[in-house]
Motif scaffolding. Structure first.
Motif: not given
Lengths: 514, 360
Positions: A341, A343-345, A347, A349, B229-234, B236
Motif C-alpha cells: 500500500e 498511500l496509508g502505509r 506514505a 496521504p 494521520q496514518d496509524e499504519r504508516a507510523a 511501518f
C-alpha cells in the motif's frame, strides 16, 4: 446486419474535479465478440466500465444497445438489459453459500425456489466447464472459484454482454487457461465479452479486437492477434516512454538474509499464517516470490520489516538474529521496505513529500537530539525527486496529489537512497504506468548491482522472470523452493502458486525442479 | 439541485474562514435568542462582547481567564494532533488544583522561593498521572479514551469535593466547603498590579509557543502527527505508538494540571469547589476553533475567555441565566464543525442530467 452491434458508445465524456476521465470515447462491441479494453491505470477504463454498467452517468455522449439508444438508470437496469459485470474485487458474502449469493442478485420470483436455482447453477457451471458446488460456503472457495461464482451469476441472468475487470490478476496460469476456455465458449454462443486488462499477451491470445485508451481518449483500435505486444504497448503509453529494462545477470555474493523455519500466526481473521518458511538471500541478487494475492505475502513482508515480530532466531541479517528487532532497529541495520500500500502505509496521504521523506529516512542524519533538520529533509526530498524522476508540482505537494507511479518512484527512491543492504519490495509496479515501472525496475537492478539483496514479492510473472535471479512461489503461507529463474518453467511456477510443492521445503534448492 | 461535492484539494482559505464564519453565525443566532427572550439584541451583544473589555480591569480579567484555557488547549492540541480524543482536561485540571492545594497547605508555614515551584509541580504531576490513567487504559486495554477521560473527569470532581468537605476543609471557615487561604509564599506573582492578572498567562502563552515548536521542529511532534494521520504508516516507519500515546496524555495532563495549580495559587488563593467554570471543556472548543495552531489557539482562547465574562455581564446587567455562556460556546462549536465540512467539500448546483433519447 451481418455482425450485429451489441453495444455502441459514442463521444462519451465524463469529467471529475481536476480530471477528464473520458474524453470523447468511441467503442463498439459486436455480438459474440471478445473485445479488449486496454490502457494503463488512470487511462479511464474503470470510468468507462462504470458508465456501461450504469453506475455513473456520462456528462455527454450516447449509448446504443442492440441498435436502440438509451439512458442507463443504474446497475439493476443494466442487468435487466443483459449486461453483466465481474468486478476485480468480488462482491460476495463470505458467510453465505454460492446459491445464496447468486439468489441475492436475482428477481424475487427466480430466487425463491432454491432447489431449482441450485440445479440451474450446476447446469450452467458444468456447461461452461466451471465446476462449482452451489451449496459450498463462499469462504471455503479459492479466489478462482469465487470468480466463477461471479461469472455464473451473470450467466444465470442471461447476460449478452459480460464485462470482466482485470479477471486474470488474481489467477494462477492454469486457472487463466480454464477461464479463457469458458470465455471462448461463451463467445461462440453469441455472448459479447468486454475484457479489461493490461496484460498484453493474454489479450493477444484471447481477444478478437482491442480498443486502447490513454488519458481518457481512444488512441487506437486493432486486431491484437495481428500486431505485436510492443505495438499495443506503444498505443498505451505513447512514444516517449521506454517499454522495458534489460537486466544483465550478475553473480551474487555472500549470504545476507537467512530465514529459517519462520512461523508467524496472524491475528487477522482474513490473514494467512506463515508456516515454516526457509530461504536465504545473497547480496547482489534479486529473489522473486510469486503468488496469488492473500497467500501470506503481506505477512512475510511484515515479518521482515518488523511490523510483526517473530521468533528471534528465525530471521538473521548478516548473521545477527533480528526476529524480535523493532522496525527502527532493522532500518539501522540496513533493511528497507516498500509495502504494497503506497498511500496509508508507505506514505502518509495528507503529508508533503518532505514529511514523507522523514517518515522512514530519519536515520539519514535528519534528526539530531530530537530536532528535525528541516533543510536536510528538504534536500533529501529534492534529491529523490531529481534522481528518480518523480513528477510533482513541488516537494511540498501532498502524497495524494501524485499519481500512483510517481508516488511509487518516490517511495522506492526514499528507500533506495538509504543504501540498504536488504530491500523488500511488495508489488512495486502494481497499477503503475509503464514508464514508471521501467524506472522502478532500473532502481531495483541498480541496488542489486551496488551489492544489496532484493526480495521482490509480486503477482506480475513477467516482472519476476525479467528481474529475478532466483524465484519461487508462496501459497497458503508456505514457500516453494527457490530455484534459478533460467531453470524454471511457467508451468512449474503455476503449480507452485497453486500450492503443489513438497511441504517443509529445504532451505535451498539450486538445481531445477521440473 | 444542490449537492455536496468532495473537493479535489482541501481548501486552505476555508480552513481559516470557517472559524470566522462560525463566529458570525453564532452572533446572528445569539441575536435571535435575545429577541426571543424579549431583550434588545444589540444591547445584549454589546453587554456580551464589548462591555467586559471597557477598562483595564476587564482586559486583565480576560488574560486571567485565558491562562487556564491556553494551558489546557495547548495540552489537548498535542493529543488531538495525534487523533487521541482526550476530553479529560477538566479532570486533569481539577486534580492539578487539588494536589497543588494539598502541597500548598502542607507547606503553609514555610516561606522561601522553592515553595511555589513545588506547589506548581505537584499540580502538574497530579494532572499528568490522572491523564496517564486514561492513556494506559487505552494502550493496555484498548479502552476508548473519550469514555474513560469523561468518566475520570467525574471522579476527579468528586475527589475534589470530598477534599473540600473533608480533610482540606478550613476549620475556621464557618462550615463553608473551602480550604484555608494559602500562605503568600505559595501564591503566583501578579503580572499587573492592582488587578488579579498573574503570571499564569505567561505559562499559557509559553505553552502555546512550545506546542507550536513541538510540531514544527521536533521529531517527537512529527511522530505524533504521523500517528494521528496514518496509524499504519507510523507502524511501518517503526514509531513507538504506545509510548507516543502515553507521552501525549502525560503532556496534556501536566499542562492542564499546571492550569489547575495556577488557578488555586493565582486568583483564588485557596481551594474551592467551583475552581473551574468548565475551563477543561471549553479548551476543547479553543483547540478546534484555533485550528490546532499556536496563534490560532491564542486568539480562540481570548474569544472564549470573553464568553465567560460576557455571560457574567449578562447575568448582572440583563438578568439572564448563567447558561448563556454555555449556549454561546455550544453554538460556536456547532457552527464551527458545520463550517468545517466546507474545508473538504463544496456546494455544487447541479442541473438535472439531459435526457438522452428514449428507452430501449
Amino acid at each position: 446486419m451481418a455482425t450485429a452491434e451489441r453495444l455502441k458508445l459514442e463521444h462519451i465524456v465524463k469529467e471529475y474535479p481536476g480530471c477528464r476521465a473520458n474524453d470523447g470515447v468511441q467503442l463498439t462491441v459486436n455480438a459474440g465478440e471478445i473485445h479488449a479494453l486496454l490502457g494503463e491505470n488512470g487511462a479511464g477504463k474503470s470510468t468507462l466500465m462504470k458508465i456501461i454498467y450504469g453506475v455513473i452517468q456520462p456528462d455527454a455522449g450516447s449509448i446504443t444497445w442492440n441498435g436502440h439508444p438509451l439512458t442507463l438508470q443504474g446497475p439493476a437496469h443494466a442487468r435487466e438489459l443483459g449486461i453483466g459485470m465481474v468486478f476485480q474485487h468480488f462482491s460476495l458474502f463470505e458467510t453465505l453459500t454460492v446459491a445464496e449469493n447468486i439468489a441475492l442478485s436475482l428477481p424475487a420470483d427466480q430466487a425463491r425456489d432454491r432447489r431449482k436455482l441450485e440445479a440451474r447453477i450446476s447446469e450452467v457451471s458444468e456447461h461452461y466447464g466451471m465446476a462449482l458446488d452451489p451449496r459450498r460456503y463462499v469462504n471455503t472457495l479459492s479466489i478462482g472459484e469465487r470468480q466463477r461464482v461471479e461469472i455464473v451469476r451473470c450467466l444465470i441472468q442471461e447476460s449478452s454482454l459480460l464485462i470482466l475487470d482485470e479477471p486474470t490478476s488474481v489467477l494462477t496460469p492454469q486457472e487463466v487457461e480454464t477461464l479463457f476456455r469458458t470465455l471462448r465458449q461463451l463467445s461462440h454462443e453469441g455472448c459479447s465479452i468486454l475484457f479489461i486488462s493490461h496484460k498484453l499477451q493474454e489479450v493477444r491470445d484471447l481477444c478478437h479486437r482491442a480498443t486502447v485508451l490513454r488519458q481518457g481518449r481512444v488512441t487506437g483500435e486493432c486486431n491484437p492477434a495481428e500486431v505485436s505486444t510492443d505495438d499495443i504497448a506503444r498505443m498505451m503509453v505513447g512514444n516517449e516512454t521506454p517499454l522495458s529494462t534489460r537486466v544483465e545477470p550478475r553473480a551474487p555474493g555472500e549470504v545476507l538474509l537467512d530465514v529459517s523455519h519462520l512461523n508467524y500466526r496472524t491475528s487477522d481473521p482474513f490473514g494467512t499464517s506463515l508456516q515454516d518458511l526457509c530461504m536465504s538471500l545473497r547480496s547482489g541478487e534479486i529473489v522473486g516470490i510469486a503468488g496469488v494475492a492473500g497467500n501470506g505475502q503481506d505477512e512475510l513482508l511484515r515479518a521482515l520489516s518488523g511490523e510483526a515480530l517473530v521468533s528471534n532466531d528465525s530471521i538473521a541479517l548478516s548473521g545477527v538474529a533480528i526476529g524480535q528487532a523493532k522496525p527502527s532497529l532493522r532500518r539501522r541495520l540496513g533493511v528497507a521496505v516498500v509495502p504494497e500500500e503506497r498511500l496509508g502505509r508507505g506514505a502518509v496521504p495528507s503529508m508533503s513529500l518532505v514529511d514523507n521523506s522523514l517518515l522512514t529516512a530519519y536515520g539519514e542524519g535528519m534528526v539530531s537530539k530530537g530536532w528535525v533538520a528541516l533543510n536536510k529533509v528538504r534536500d533529501y526530498a529534492s534529491r529523490i525527486v531529481d534522481a528518480f524522476g518523480v513528477r510533482t508540482a513541488s516537494i511540498d505537494s501532498h502524497a495524494t496529489s501524485l499519481s500512483g507511479g510517481n508516488l511509487q518512484k518516490f517511495i522506492i527512491g526514499r528507500e533506495a537512497m538509504q543504501q540498504p543492504k536488504l530491500l523488500v519490495a511488495s508489488h512495486p509496479t502494481w497499477g503503475v504506468d509503464v514508464g514508471s515501472a521501467v524506472a522502478i525496475h532500473e532502481a531495483l537492478v541498480r541496488l542489486r548491482d551496488e551489492g544489496a539483496a532484493v526480495l521482490l514479492i509480486s503477482e506480475d510473472l513477467d516482472e519476476l522472470f525479467q528481474l529475478c535471479g532466483r524465484m519461487g512461489a508462496i501459497c497458503a503461507g508456505r514457500l516453494s523452493p527457490l530455484v534459478n529463474t533460467s531453470d524454471l518453467t511457467i508451468e512449474q511456477l503455476g503449480q507452485w502458486m497453486a500450492g503443489d510443492f513438497p511441504s517443509a521445503a529445504p532451505s535451498e534448492v539450486s538445481h531445477a525442479v521440473a | 439541485m444542490l449537492s455536496l461535492e468532495r473537493r479535489a484539494v482541501d481548501s486552505r482559505a476555508m480552513q481559516w474562514a470557517s472559524p470566522l464564519l462560525a463566529l458570525v453565525l453564532t452572533i446572528i443566532t445569539g441575536m435571535g435568542i435575545f429577541m426571543a427572550l424579549g431583550k434588545d439584541p444589540v444591547e445584549g451583544l454589546t453587554f456580551f462582547f464589548l462591555t467586559p473589555l471597557s477598562d483595564k480591569h476587564g482586559w486583565a480579567e480576560l488574560g486571567l481567564k485565558m491562562a487556564p484555557l491556553l494551558l489546557c488547549a495547548a495540552g489537548l492540541t498535542i493529543c488531538y494532533r495525534a487523533k487521541l480524543w482526550n476530553i479529560g482536561a477538566e479532570g486533569h485540571f481539577l486534580m492539578g488544583a487539588l494536589w497543588a492545594s494539598v502541597v500548598a497547605l502542607q507547606l503553609g508555614g514555610q516561606s522561601g522561593p522553592w515553595v511555589l515551584p513545588l506547589v506548581l509541580i505537584a499540580g502538574m504531576v497530579a494532572g499528568a498521572v490522572w491523564a496517564l490513567l486514561a492513556g494506559l487504559l487505552k494502550t493496555q486495554f484498548h479502552c476508548n479514551e473519550i469514555l474513560t477521560t469523561i468518566m475520570l473527569n467525574y471522579i476527579a470532581l468528586n475527589l475534589l469535593l470530598y477534599a473540600v468537605h473533608g480533610p482540606l476543609k478550613d476549620p475556621y471557615g464557618f462550615g463553608f466547603p473551602q480550604s484555608e487561604m494559602f500562605a503568600a509564599s505559595a501564591l503566583l506573582p501578579k503580572l499587573i498590579p492592582e488587578t488579579r492578572l498573574h503570571i499564569g498567562l505567561l505559562f499559557g502563552l509559553l505553552a502555546a509557543v512550545a506546542v507550536g515548536v513541538l510540531f514544527a521542529r521536533t521529531f517527537i511532534g512529527f511522530q505524533l502527527k504521523v500517528l494521528g494521520q496514518d496509524e499504519r504508516a507510523a507502524a511501518f516507519a517503526g514509531f513507538p505508538a504506545k509510548r507516543l500515546t502515553l507521552l501525549a496524555f502525560i503532556l496534556a495532563g501536566g499542562l492542564a494540571g499546571l492550569a489547575g495549580a495556577s488557578e488555586v495559587t493565582g486568583p483564588l488563593g485557596q481551594l474551592v469547589p467551583q475552581v473551574s467554570p468548565g475551563y477543561g471543556y471549553t479548551a476543547i472548543i479553543v483547540v478546534f476553533l484555533g485550528r490546532m495552531q499556536a496563534v490560532g489557539i491564542v486568539l480562540a482562547a481570548a474569544l472564549l475567555a470573553l464568553t465567560f465574562m460576557g455571560g457574567e455581564m449578562l447575568q448582572i446587567a440583563m438578568a439572564l441565566p448563567k447558561a448563556i455562556t454555555g449556549l454561546f460556546q455550544g453554538l460556536l462549536l456547532f457552527y464551527l464543525l458545520t463550517c468545517d465540512a466546507f474545508i473538504h467539500y463544496r456546494i455544487r448546483i447541479r442541473r438535472a442530467p439531459k435526457a438522452v433519447a428514449g428507452e430501449a
